[in-house]
Design a protein around this motif. Structure first.
Motif: not given
Ligand code: PYC
Length: 418
Positions: A94-99, A103-105, A182-192
């Protein structure tokens, strides 16, 4: 502000990149291969690259990015679990989600709503009190509230005592939230990908190569795919819904049953419901998305199956129970229905960490809680892959707890009926 928005709207150079780098040929070898391009796999790749500088990494998915359970959940985030191990783990998530948007911009539409798990019986009140006490012990904002407070927190609910199962109280967890999956997946995928990780879709793993298999699990050396074989230093599998089939490739038998979980959304309505409502006894959970749709589900299907079909039976049962809590929704139309595949463990806790094969790790057994665990899994998997040490937070989830009779007992914290 107005001019800035106009300038942004007319610009051809948006800050968010709309395309991932084009897929290339598979390289001959990688430091890390991640099997599964869903939320957990992508998050692992993101933290490996960002926090540990490990970018010679391939994420392989037999289908398309985040097209499995990451696309099929109901996007609820909470840490009001029952066991100390579960509470500590989901609290970090939860704490990671809040930021995460920072993190992804990229705005993941994280929206803190407050989460009410309704109790309709004395024994449910007892479980909610138990959860509240464990939660508070670990600094989590949860409390047992009685029916008058439930009415105050959610006046939209039918809390009368003339219904079949009157609401007696609830576990109220103020940090309970929703986000755009899908924004969560996109953020992680694009960031990686931006940091050099390769993401290969339509790349199915069909075998695992090992050396030194002499009555032991041996050591992983490569991954066989439908596009050729690649060598690798370490492998992690994060393939919810296909866990047992992939684990079979290293001869790992897991106590997992794969069971469909269906869900649906209504037509969009004006915002009227800000809380997330769960009733385990009535087999209902509901929240209203930022688009106005009611996102709803109930219980897992009553049998194990590798399938994602939707049934009329589910819809009828769910609506019957939904109308007991919200009778005025009777005329609302359903828009879409779908299913995911949940890997259920006997104690309703995940399976994470090392396996009997050296350098082969697992992230599995997510039942109906995989989405909310995405950030913590990514972060701690990355730490494990980078350091070779299993982080304390995930040690309790070893698969060895089953033969050693150290099961965790998280069933009382499931939102979904089983
Ligand atoms: O565990 O909060 C939960 C949940 C809701 C829907 C599926 N799982």
């Amino acid at each position: 502000m107005v001019f800035a928005l106009l300038k942004y709207g007319l610009s051809k150079h948006y800050p968010a990149k709309h395309q991932f780098p084009r897929p290339r040929e598979l390289k001959k070898s990688y430091d890390v291969v991640i099997i599964g391009g869903g939320g957990h796999g992508l998050a692992t790749a993101f933290y490996l690259a960002r926090d540990w500088g490990i970018t010679n990494v391939a994420v392989l998915d037999k289908g398309y990015l985040a097209g499995g359970n990451t696309a099929r959940n109901t996007a609820i985030i909470r840490s009001n679990y029952l066991t100390p191990e579960g509470v500590r783990f989901y609290d970090e998530s939860v704490r990671l989600y809040q930021d995460l948007s920072n993190d992804f911009d990229l705005n993941i539409l994280y929206s803190e709503r407050g989460h009410l798990t309704l109790a309709h019986t004395d024994s449910a009140i007892r479980t909610m009190r138990w959860r509240a006490e464990v939660n508070k012990h670990f600094g989590i904002n949860s409390e047992l509230v009685l029916v008058d407070d439930v009415k105050r927190l959610c006046p939209q609910l039918d809390c009368s005592d003339t219904v079949r199962y009157p609401v007696l109280g609830a576990l109220y967890h103020a940090p309970g939230s929703i986000a755009r999956h899908d924004a969560v997946a996109w953020g992680y995928g694009a960031g990686a990908a931006m940091r050099g990780v390769e993401i290969h879709q339509r790349t199915e793993v069909i075998g695992i190569e090992r050396e030194g298999v002499n009555g032991t699990g041996g050591k992983v050396t490569g991954v066989v795919t439908n596009r050729g074989t690649i060598k690798c230093g370490k492998v992690i599998q994060a393939v919810a819904g296909a866990t047992t089939r992939v684990a079979d490739m290293i001869g790992l038998k897991l106590p997992i049953r794969t069971i469909p979980l269906q869900a649906c959304v209504s037509q969009p309505l004006k915002p009227f419901l800000d809380k997330i409502i769960v009733s385990g006894s009535l087999h209902v959970y509901i929240s209203q998305s930022s688009r106005g749709e009611l996102v709803m589900g109930g219980s897992t299907d009553p049998y194990a199956l590798y399938g994602t079909r939707s049934t009329l039976d589910f819809k009828e049962g769910l609506m019957m129970h939904m109308l007991e809590l919200f009778p005025y929704l009777a005329e609302v139309k359903l828009l879409r229905q779908w299913a995911g595949m949940t890997d259920m463990t006997p104690d309703f806790a995940p399976i994470m960490g090392e396996t009997h094969v050296q350098n082969y790790y697992i992230d599995a057994g997510w039942g109906t809680w995989g989405f909310k665990a995405t950030p913590v899994c990514g972060k701690r998997n990355a730490e494990m892959l980078a350091t070779g040490q299993v982080p304390d937070l995930i040690k309790p989830f070893t698969y060895r707890r089953f033969p050693e009779f150290r099961q965790l007992g998280e069933k009382g914290a499931a939102s979904v009926g089983h």
